[in-house]
Design a protein around this motif. Structure first.
Motif, PDB file in Angstrom:
ATOM      1  N   UNK A  13       0.828  -1.205   0.000  1.00 48.84           N
ATOM      2  CA  UNK A  13       0.000   0.000   0.000  1.00 48.84           C
ATOM      3  C   UNK A  13       0.866   1.260   0.000  1.00 48.84           C
ATOM      4  N   UNK A  14       1.943   1.243   0.785  1.00 51.80           N
ATOM      5  CA  UNK A  14       2.836   2.407   0.861  1.00 51.80           C
ATOM      6  C   UNK A  14       3.515   2.699  -0.478  1.00 51.80           C
ATOM      7  N   UNK A  15       3.824   1.652  -1.231  1.00 50.22           N
ATOM      8  CA  UNK A  15       4.482   1.873  -2.517  1.00 50.22           C
ATOM      9  C   UNK A  15       3.538   2.446  -3.565  1.00 50.22           C
ATOM     10  N   UNK A  22      -1.931   7.783   2.620  1.00 48.11           N
ATOM     11  CA  UNK A  22      -1.668   6.731   3.595  1.00 48.11           C
ATOM     12  C   UNK A  22      -2.220   7.138   4.962  1.00 48.11           C
ATOM     13  N   UNK A  23      -2.106   8.409   5.305  1.00 46.77           N
ATOM     14  CA  UNK A  23      -2.671   8.913   6.560  1.00 46.77           C
ATOM     15  C   UNK A  23      -4.179   8.770   6.595  1.00 46.77           C
ATOM     16  N   UNK A  92      -3.430  -1.321  13.259  1.00 42.47           N
ATOM     17  CA  UNK A  92      -2.348  -1.104  14.222  1.00 42.47           C
ATOM     18  C   UNK A  92      -1.008  -0.932  13.501  1.00 42.47           C
ATOM     19  N   UNK A  93      -0.769  -1.747  12.487  1.00 43.49           N
ATOM     20  CA  UNK A  93       0.464  -1.624  11.705  1.00 43.49           C
ATOM     21  C   UNK A  93       0.553  -0.287  10.990  1.00 43.49           C
ATOM     22  N   UNK A  94      -0.560   0.169  10.451  1.00 36.29           N
ATOM     23  CA  UNK A  94      -0.587   1.474   9.779  1.00 36.29           C
ATOM     24  C   UNK A  94      -0.341   2.603  10.779  1.00 36.29           C
ATOM     25  N   UNK A  95      -0.921   2.479  11.984  1.00 35.74           N
ATOM     26  CA  UNK A  95      -0.715   3.495  13.015  1.00 35.74           C
ATOM     27  C   UNK A  95       0.762   3.570  13.397  1.00 35.74           C
ATOM     28  N   UNK A  96       1.387   2.417  13.595  1.00 32.37           N
ATOM     29  CA  UNK A  96       2.806   2.385  13.958  1.00 32.37           C
ATOM     30  C   UNK A  96       3.664   2.937  12.833  1.00 32.37           C
ATOM     31  N   UNK A  97       3.335   2.569  11.599  1.00 36.01           N
ATOM     32  CA  UNK A  97       4.092   3.050  10.450  1.00 36.01           C
ATOM     33  C   UNK A  97       3.974   4.570  10.318  1.00 36.01           C
TER      34      UNK A  97
END
Length: 177
Positions: A13-15, A22-23, A92-97
């Motif tokens: 998703x980030x790429x 992304x936010x 949770x992974x997106x929040x940490x990232x």
């Protein structure tokens, strides 16, 4: 296991999206993950009687206000691959990232005595300088005999126990004699 699978989705998703998008995706998935705290919602998502198309409809309806093709595509992929249950891990992974990307973290200070707001501010600014990040701290009154600072996303845990300090002083005095 869910976290590892979620990391692969987040990386892909980030790429394909920019930081702002992304936010927004992170905010949507955080809200969607809240639905997984409802037992009835979980029963519906795990039910064999509810088809994948119906599950997809429910999830797409929940994220419709976001008007994001990236989110819709990710939801479709998750349903196709029977990975709906990793949505909380994804959030949770997106929040940490997002925290690592913006270098903005939050932590908790535990103590059995009240801590002055100025001390909290000093702790926050000191840690922020030390780790070259913006760290905000929240105070929680606890029965911990001393002070414990925990910033989980950075892997920081600092604690000063009154009883441990007292025993170390006694040991030091005993060695000096």
């Amino acid at each position: 296991m869910e976290e590892l699978i979620a990391k692969r989705y987040i990386k892909a998703l980030k790429t394909s999206t920019d930081t702002k998008s992304m936010g927004n995706i992170t905010i949507v998935f955080k809200a969607l993950a809240e639905a997984f705290k409802n037992t009835k919602f979980i029963q519906i998502m795990n039910s064999a009687e509810v088809s994948d198309e119906q599950k997809l409809e429910i999830l797409l309806a929940a994220v419709k206000p976001a008007k994001s093709e990236s989110i819709n595509t990710l939801i479709k992929l998750l349903v196709e691959n029977s990975r709906i249950n990793i949505i909380p891990a994804l959030a949770e992974g997106m929040r940490k990232d997002a925290a690592h990307t913006s270098k903005t973290y939050s932590g908790v200070v535990y103590s059995d005595t009240d801590i002055d707001a100025k001390v909290m501010k000093d702790l926050s600014s000191g840690l922020s300088k030390k780790f070259d990040s913006k760290i905000s701290l929240e105070f929680i009154k606890d029965d911990f005999d001393g002070i414990k600072v925990n910033v989980e996303d950075l892997g920081i845990e600092i604690n000063f126990s009154k009883s441990r300090i007292n025993s170390q002083i006694i040991e030091h005095i005993a060695k000096a004699i």
